[in-house]
Write an enzyme that holds these catalytic residues in place. Structure first.
Site, short mmCIF file in Angstrom:
data_model
loop_
_atom_site.label_atom_id
_atom_site.label_comp_id
_atom_site.label_asym_id
_atom_site.label_seq_id
_atom_site.Cartn_x
_atom_site.Cartn_y
_atom_site.Cartn_z
N CYS A 134 0.81 -1.23 0.00
CA CYS A 134 0.00 0.00 0.00
C CYS A 134 0.84 1.27 0.00
O CYS A 134 0.50 2.25 -0.66
CB CYS A 134 -0.96 0.00 1.19
N HIS A 158 -1.42 1.54 7.06
CA HIS A 158 -2.07 1.49 5.74
C HIS A 158 -2.08 2.90 5.14
O HIS A 158 -2.56 3.85 5.76
CB HIS A 158 -3.50 0.97 5.81
N ASP A 214 -8.30 3.65 -3.48
CA ASP A 214 -7.31 2.71 -2.95
C ASP A 214 -6.92 1.71 -4.03
O ASP A 214 -7.77 1.00 -4.58
CB ASP A 214 -7.89 1.97 -1.73
#
Length: 258
Positions: free
Chosen positions: A69, A109, A124
């Site tokens: 991420c 994250h 995302d």
């Protein structure tokens, strides 16, 4: 450094000079999810590099690798900025469903928030197989894609002021928490990203520093490869194959180009 957009488009299979509007982002997100894997191989191989725009460009666009991420979403953030969108990065805490609590690693994250026509959206590209594939409005409206249903819920706790909830197609019958994030806190410095990379790489409770993991979406599900299994979801049907070490390398190249 060269312009990111044409090379990023080439990486995900879009026309190099295509103009990207807000309405076009769903297609971009879908192609990104299908062509750029979520993977931790540089951690397993002890080859991590400092997180910079240049290094992310080199790794994901030029060398055709994937990332986690804190690599995938910052690169997509740079892509959005280059295309004139009002975007910023923020961090959050992923929910651990096995333990029924938020992960103890903290704010590891990294995700993208974007403002468009008076509305804020979550975007995302770095949440494994849990990708919305569309901008998700913070207003609470449900967004649907072939990967499932997604929505943002207003919350009030120390982790953040919103959380992403999801109901993955063929997998979830009820809504479940993905992660919570703080919409008022932006990541301004790549030093924060390097700190997150250090935690993910070195922390004993990190789930990404023990075994290789590669996953990406397909047009009808997703595929996931570890050093012991190859899992395919296709139209809701699960196929699981136990593999040996040499088979891992073969499948990584065949299905993920790695």
């Amino acid at each position: 450094m060269q312009k990111l957009t044409p090379l990023f488009h080439n990486r995900i299979g879009m026309p190099k000079n295509e103009t990207i509007t807000f309405e076009k982002l769903a297609e971009v997100l879908e192609k990104t999810a299908q062509n750029i894997p979520f993977e931790n191989l540089t951690i397993i191989q002890n080859k991590t590099r400092k997180i910079t725009k240049e290094n992310l460009f080199n790794k994901i666009v030029e060398r055709n690798e994937g990332g986690l991420c804190y690599e995938l979403n910052p690169l997509f953030y740079f892509y959005l900025i280059e295309n004139g969108f009002n975007a910023f990065l923020t961090d959050g805490v992923v929910y651990n469903h096995a333990a029924e609590e938020y992960h103890q690693l903290g704010r590891t994250h990294v995700t993208v928030l974007m403002k468009h026509e008076g509305q804020t959206y979550l975007i995302d590209t770095g949440f494994g197989g849990n990708l919305p594939l569309k901008p998700v409005p913070l207003s609470g409206e449900t967004v649907s894609s072939y990967n499932g249903e997604f929505r943002i819920k207003k919350v009030n706790h120390e982790i953040g002021d919103y959380c992403l909830e999801m109901k993955l197609r063929h997998k979830d019958s009820d809504w479940k928490i993905g992660y919570s994030f703080n919409s008022k806190k932006s990541i301004e410095d790549t030093a924060d990203l390097n700190e997150i990379q250090t935690i993910i790489t070195e922390h004993p409770k990190s789930s990404f520093n023990k075994h290789p993991l590669i996953t990406r979406l397909t047009n009808n599900g997703n595929i996931t490869l570890t050093d012991t299994t190859f899992i395919q979801w296709a139209d809701g049907i699960l196929t699981k194959e136990t593999i040996e070490h040499m088979k891992f390398k073969e499948l990584a190249k065949q299905h993920f180009g790695l």
